[in-house]
Design a protein around this motif. Structure first.
Motif, PDB file in Angstrom:
ATOM      1  N   ASP B 159       6.248 -13.346 -21.178  1.00  0.00           N
ATOM      2  CA  ASP B 159       5.101 -12.500 -21.074  1.00  0.00           C
ATOM      3  C   ASP B 159       4.729 -12.473 -22.393  1.00  0.00           C
ATOM      4  OD1 ASP B 159       5.808 -12.138 -18.411  1.00  0.00           O
ATOM      5  OD2 ASP B 159       7.381 -10.604 -19.272  1.00  0.00           O
ATOM      6  N   PHE B 160       3.404 -12.312 -22.573  1.00  0.00           N
ATOM      7  CA  PHE B 160       2.702 -12.021 -23.812  1.00  0.00           C
ATOM      8  C   PHE B 160       3.031 -10.591 -24.471  1.00  0.00           C
ATOM      9  CE2 PHE B 160      -0.661 -10.295 -26.659  1.00  0.00           C
ATOM     10  CZ  PHE B 160      -1.067 -11.120 -27.467  1.00  0.00           C
ATOM     11  N   PRO B 161       3.653 -10.296 -25.671  1.00  0.00           N
ATOM     12  CA  PRO B 161       3.407 -11.213 -26.765  1.00  0.00           C
ATOM     13  C   PRO B 161       4.442 -12.144 -27.052  1.00  0.00           C
ATOM     14  CG  PRO B 161       3.983  -8.967 -27.504  1.00  0.00           C
ATOM     15  CD  PRO B 161       3.895  -9.217 -26.103  1.00  0.00           C
ATOM     16  N   TYR B 162       5.539 -11.996 -26.380  1.00  0.00           N
ATOM     17  CA  TYR B 162       6.615 -12.725 -26.487  1.00  0.00           C
ATOM     18  C   TYR B 162       6.603 -14.381 -26.695  1.00  0.00           C
ATOM     19  CZ  TYR B 162       8.028  -8.056 -25.454  1.00  0.00           C
ATOM     20  OH  TYR B 162       8.012  -6.678 -25.449  1.00  0.00           O
ATOM     21  N   SER B 163       5.537 -14.706 -25.908  1.00  0.00           N
ATOM     22  CA  SER B 163       5.097 -16.204 -25.843  1.00  0.00           C
ATOM     23  C   SER B 163       4.596 -16.861 -26.953  1.00  0.00           C
ATOM     24  CB  SER B 163       4.005 -16.144 -24.730  1.00  0.00           C
ATOM     25  OG  SER B 163       3.089 -15.453 -24.885  1.00  0.00           O
ATOM     26  N   ILE B 164       4.334 -15.882 -27.925  1.00  0.00           N
ATOM     27  CA  ILE B 164       3.792 -16.594 -29.244  1.00  0.00           C
ATOM     28  C   ILE B 164       4.977 -16.732 -30.343  1.00  0.00           C
ATOM     29  CG2 ILE B 164       2.483 -15.938 -31.379  1.00  0.00           C
ATOM     30  CD1 ILE B 164       1.163 -13.854 -29.709  1.00  0.00           C
ATOM     31  N   ARG B 165       5.246 -18.024 -30.318  1.00  0.00           N
ATOM     32  CA  ARG B 165       6.456 -18.523 -31.022  1.00  0.00           C
ATOM     33  C   ARG B 165       6.526 -18.353 -32.447  1.00  0.00           C
ATOM     34  NH1 ARG B 165      10.911 -22.337 -29.058  1.00  0.00           N
ATOM     35  NH2 ARG B 165      10.040 -22.585 -27.091  1.00  0.00           N
ATOM     36  N   PRO B 166       5.507 -18.275 -33.314  1.00  0.00           N
ATOM     37  CA  PRO B 166       5.573 -17.868 -34.634  1.00  0.00           C
ATOM     38  C   PRO B 166       5.985 -16.753 -34.855  1.00  0.00           C
ATOM     39  CG  PRO B 166       3.746 -19.207 -34.260  1.00  0.00           C
ATOM     40  CD  PRO B 166       4.106 -18.845 -32.928  1.00  0.00           C
ATOM     41  N   GLY B 167       5.649 -15.685 -33.904  1.00  0.00           N
ATOM     42  CA  GLY B 167       6.165 -14.046 -34.189  1.00  0.00           C
ATOM     43  C   GLY B 167       7.799 -14.046 -34.116  1.00  0.00           C
ATOM     44  N   ILE B 168       8.271 -15.065 -33.778  1.00  0.00           N
ATOM     45  CA  ILE B 168       9.806 -15.095 -33.761  1.00  0.00           C
ATOM     46  C   ILE B 168      10.426 -15.009 -35.400  1.00  0.00           C
ATOM     47  CG2 ILE B 168      12.057 -16.101 -33.228  1.00  0.00           C
ATOM     48  CD1 ILE B 168      10.470 -17.478 -31.005  1.00  0.00           C
ATOM     49  N   GLY B 169       9.564 -15.693 -36.223  1.00  0.00           N
ATOM     50  CA  GLY B 169       9.786 -15.537 -37.783  1.00  0.00           C
ATOM     51  C   GLY B 169       9.878 -14.151 -38.428  1.00  0.00           C
ATOM     52  N   LEU B 170       8.984 -13.286 -37.647  1.00  0.00           N
ATOM     53  CA  LEU B 170       9.216 -11.864 -38.133  1.00  0.00           C
ATOM     54  C   LEU B 170      10.480 -11.294 -37.694  1.00  0.00           C
ATOM     55  CD1 LEU B 170       7.187  -9.962 -39.785  1.00  0.00           C
ATOM     56  CD2 LEU B 170       6.362  -9.257 -37.319  1.00  0.00           C
ATOM     57  N   TRP B 171      10.711 -11.887 -36.468  1.00  0.00           N
ATOM     58  CA  TRP B 171      12.061 -11.064 -35.924  1.00  0.00           C
ATOM     59  C   TRP B 171      13.287 -11.604 -36.704  1.00  0.00           C
ATOM     60  CZ3 TRP B 171      16.917 -12.694 -33.979  1.00  0.00           C
ATOM     61  CH2 TRP B 171      17.358 -11.796 -33.047  1.00  0.00           C
ATOM     62  N   LYS B 172      13.214 -12.756 -37.141  1.00  0.00           N
ATOM     63  CA  LYS B 172      14.192 -13.370 -38.136  1.00  0.00           C
ATOM     64  C   LYS B 172      14.369 -12.704 -39.302  1.00  0.00           C
ATOM     65  CE  LYS B 172      14.462 -18.238 -36.128  1.00  0.00           C
ATOM     66  NZ  LYS B 172      14.281 -19.491 -36.698  1.00  0.00           N
ATOM     67  N   LEU B 173      13.207 -12.360 -39.751  1.00  0.00           N
ATOM     68  CA  LEU B 173      13.214 -11.507 -41.206  1.00  0.00           C
ATOM     69  C   LEU B 173      14.008 -10.116 -40.874  1.00  0.00           C
ATOM     70  CD1 LEU B 173       9.624 -11.446 -42.897  1.00  0.00           C
ATOM     71  CD2 LEU B 173      11.920 -12.708 -43.700  1.00  0.00           C
ATOM     72  N   LEU B 174      13.787  -9.573 -39.673  1.00  0.00           N
ATOM     73  CA  LEU B 174      14.429  -8.375 -39.615  1.00  0.00           C
ATOM     74  C   LEU B 174      15.968  -8.512 -39.224  1.00  0.00           C
ATOM     75  CD1 LEU B 174      11.691  -6.486 -37.325  1.00  0.00           C
ATOM     76  CD2 LEU B 174      12.375  -5.780 -39.509  1.00  0.00           C
ATOM     77  N   TYR B 175      16.204  -9.342 -38.475  1.00  0.00           N
ATOM     78  CA  TYR B 175      17.386  -9.569 -37.951  1.00  0.00           C
ATOM     79  C   TYR B 175      18.467 -10.578 -38.311  1.00  0.00           C
ATOM     80  CZ  TYR B 175      15.445  -5.997 -34.945  1.00  0.00           C
ATOM     81  OH  TYR B 175      14.777  -4.833 -34.624  1.00  0.00           O
ATOM     82  N   LEU B 176      17.980 -11.566 -38.933  1.00  0.00           N
ATOM     83  CA  LEU B 176      18.867 -12.604 -39.509  1.00  0.00           C
ATOM     84  C   LEU B 176      19.603 -12.292 -40.759  1.00  0.00           C
ATOM     85  CD1 LEU B 176      17.915 -16.229 -38.675  1.00  0.00           C
ATOM     86  CD2 LEU B 176      19.390 -14.804 -37.347  1.00  0.00           C
ATOM     87  N   SER B 177      20.721 -12.243 -40.954  1.00  0.00           N
ATOM     88  CA  SER B 177      21.390 -11.407 -42.068  1.00  0.00           C
ATOM     89  C   SER B 177      21.223 -12.556 -43.469  1.00  0.00           C
ATOM     90  CB  SER B 177      22.774 -11.201 -42.230  1.00  0.00           C
ATOM     91  OG  SER B 177      23.832 -12.479 -41.887  1.00  0.00           O
ATOM     92  N   ASP B 178      21.199 -13.975 -42.914  1.00  0.00           N
ATOM     93  CA  ASP B 178      21.304 -14.954 -43.996  1.00  0.00           C
ATOM     94  C   ASP B 178      22.551 -14.909 -44.834  1.00  0.00           C
ATOM     95  OD1 ASP B 178      19.627 -17.110 -44.489  1.00  0.00           O
ATOM     96  OD2 ASP B 178      18.353 -16.228 -46.074  1.00  0.00           O
ATOM     97  N   ARG B 179      23.556 -14.311 -44.233  1.00  0.00           N
ATOM     98  CA  ARG B 179      24.781 -14.258 -45.150  1.00  0.00           C
ATOM     99  C   ARG B 179      25.761 -14.732 -44.216  1.00  0.00           C
ATOM    100  NH1 ARG B 179      23.413  -8.925 -46.610  1.00  0.00           N
ATOM    101  NH2 ARG B 179      24.921  -8.194 -45.221  1.00  0.00           N
ATOM    102  N   PRO B 180      26.923 -15.394 -44.791  1.00  0.00           N
ATOM    103  CA  PRO B 180      28.138 -16.102 -43.759  1.00  0.00           C
ATOM    104  C   PRO B 180      28.989 -14.839 -43.628  1.00  0.00           C
ATOM    105  CG  PRO B 180      28.604 -16.413 -46.285  1.00  0.00           C
ATOM    106  CD  PRO B 180      26.971 -15.818 -46.237  1.00  0.00           C
ATOM    107  N   PHE B 181      29.835 -14.895 -42.767  1.00  0.00           N
ATOM    108  CA  PHE B 181      30.863 -14.097 -42.509  1.00  0.00           C
ATOM    109  C   PHE B 181      31.717 -13.363 -43.494  1.00  0.00           C
ATOM    110  CE2 PHE B 181      35.305 -13.065 -41.476  1.00  0.00           C
ATOM    111  CZ  PHE B 181      35.010 -11.846 -40.599  1.00  0.00           C
ATOM    112  N   GLU B 182      31.837 -12.039 -43.427  1.00  0.00           N
ATOM    113  CA  GLU B 182      32.440 -11.585 -44.722  1.00  0.00           C
ATOM    114  C   GLU B 182      33.734 -10.820 -44.226  1.00  0.00           C
ATOM    115  OE1 GLU B 182      29.676  -8.965 -47.179  1.00  0.00           O
ATOM    116  OE2 GLU B 182      28.264 -10.862 -46.615  1.00  0.00           O
TER     117      GLU B 182
END
Lengths: 148, 311
Positions: B159-182
């Motif tokens: 469904d819109f707006p989830y169909s807009i793939r570049p929007g996932i980049g924003l999601w990644k900024l919020l939720y990917l830690s970019d850190r390995p397991f500690e």
């Protein structure tokens, strides 16, 4: 005399209520069959884990209980029993009746087939329990909902 | 005047869009960043079961050796729309047969495809990003030994707006830690091993932790149960050591559950956990014991009432 009539009446009512309980409340009946299965599975697994002593008669009783429950089970999902009474029955049961009945039949056969091995010794019970228990998962995976 | 400020506003807006796309662009891991390693196929297979690859990527209801055919096609109905699980078999045409190890690690850790698109986080890379490169190299090598399937899977219907793939980049900024397991210094080796297995490959939190309104995991309610991500009646259970969760289970009970599929009351596993439990039954006992130790060590949290989180 009056007392006896009263007792007879109450007993009769209780028997009647009991009958009504079993035949007219399929949700409660099937939930109780599952509780029996849980008790049977518990007895079998506790023997396998060494928490209770192995006993051939207990093993046979548990497997025969599971067999009997599985025979009755598919008849306990009439139209109108889809919801209510905290049932966790999945709508899949009514969508896929043939699949559901086939799954119950598998459990019947597995429970019966396991009796000779399960009653001949603890090691044989250990080796054969999985063939029965796997059917619990298989049915609950498709036909039971998560708890609320 | 009004026209000029409007065009200035438009200019600022375009600048923001370009900057936004830049900061949220799909990230890659270069081959040079990946250590040399002779793949260990035994460990690769263990990561395959711990990671639950087959539970989503094999055919629906696959049993036995069919679990090794990662043909995709399973449909996941979610509040965001319909996801179709891709083919990740060794087919060059339909699967990931042509991927390099760097492509694979980029997908698992950065959620980026070899052609530079964001994957939707229905693919749980927000958990897999915690996996060690060594384990990922081994897993890739194991996947390379599995059969090819030319099953063609259609795209997602979102469904819109989830169909807009570049929007996932924003999601990644919020939720990917970019850190390995500690590892947690207050925990012993087994508990930390379990923490790695549960939060990295095992991705338990993806279902057992509720999500916030943007679909990211709510760390405050870690493993405290959640609405079923596929909707419908019933909830994914609380598995914290709280009385509302599995506080009355011993570590041995948890390990036994993962091995046999039976709770301490001898109720059996069901729903989507049945397939997960089958995977864990294939692992050595110390894997299950480690996860059990971790689940006993996490914060106990009371369950929420279903109506409080919209389920």
């Amino acid at each position: 005399m009056l007392k006896r009539v009263a007792i007879t009446g109450i007993t009769g009512l209780a028997v009647f209520a009991g009958a009504a309980f079993a035949s007219e409340d399929p949700i409660s009946t099937r939930q109780n069959i599952m509780k029996s299965n849980g008790a049977s599975a518990g007895a079998l697994f506790k023997m396998v884990k060494g928490e209770i002593e192995y006993d051939a008669l207990t093993a046979e009783l548990a497997l025969r209980e599971i067999f009997a429950g599985a025979v009755a089970f598919p008849t306990l999902f009439p139209e109108g029993s889809e919801t209510g009474g905290k049932t966790r029955a999945s709508p899949e049961i009514w969508k896929d009746k043939a699949g559901f009945e086939a799954t119950a039949l598998k459990l019947e056969n597995a429970a019966l087939a396991a009796i000779p091995a399960a009653t001949s010794g603890l090691d044989q019970l250990k080796a054969s329990l999985g063939s029965v228990a796997d059917n619990c998962q298989a049915c609950h995976e498709k036909y039971r909902l998560e708890k609320n | 005047m009004a026209k000029r400020s409007l065009s200035r506003l438009l200019g600022l807006f375009l600048l923001a869009v370009v900057a936004g796309l830049w900061f949220t662009r799909p990230q890659h891991i270069e081959a040079s960043a990946i250590p040399e390693r002779d793949p260990d196929l035994t460990n690769g297979e263990r990561m395959f079961w711990a990671g639950g690859c087959a539970s989503c990527h094999a055919a629906k209801d696959a049993k036995g050796d069919d679990k090794f055919v990662l043909q995709g096609g399973l449909e996941l109905k979610t509040p965001f729309g319909l996801f179709r699980v891709p083919n990740i078999s060794t087919s060059n045409a339909q699967g990931i047969g042509g991927w390099s190890t760097a492509d694979f690690i980029t997908a698992m850790v950065k959620g980026t495809s070899p052609d530079g698109r964001h994957y939707y986080p229905a693919f749980p890379y927000a958990s897999y990003e915690k996996m060690r490169y060594g384990d990922l190299i081994d897993l890739k090598a194991f996947l390379d030994t599995l059969p090819a399937s030319d099953n063609e899977v259609a795209g997602h219907d979102l469904d819109f707006p989830y169909s807009i793939r570049p929007g996932i980049g924003l999601w990644k900024l919020l939720y990917l830690s970019d850190r390995p397991f500690e590892a947690n210094p207050n925990w012993d080796e087994t508990t930390n091993r379990g923490a790695y297995l549960a939060t990295g490959p095992g991705h338990c939190a993806e279902c057992h932790t509720p999500r916030d309104i943007f679909g990211g995991l709510n760390a405050e309610r870690w493993m405290a149960g959640a609405p079923n991500p596929e909707g419908g009646r019933g909830r994914i259970p609380n598995i914290t050591p709280h009385a509302d969760g599995i506080g009355n289970w011993s570590a041995a009970d948890i390990a036994f559950f993962l091995e046999s599929g039976f709770t301490p009351e001898y109720d059996s596993v069901g729903g989507s956990m049945a397939s997960v439990q089958e995977n864990w039954a294939k692992l050595p006992g110390e894997y299950r014991e480690a996860v059990a130790a971790y689940l006993k060590a996490i914060q106990p949290i009371a369950s929420m009432k279903a109506e409080d989180d919209g389920s």
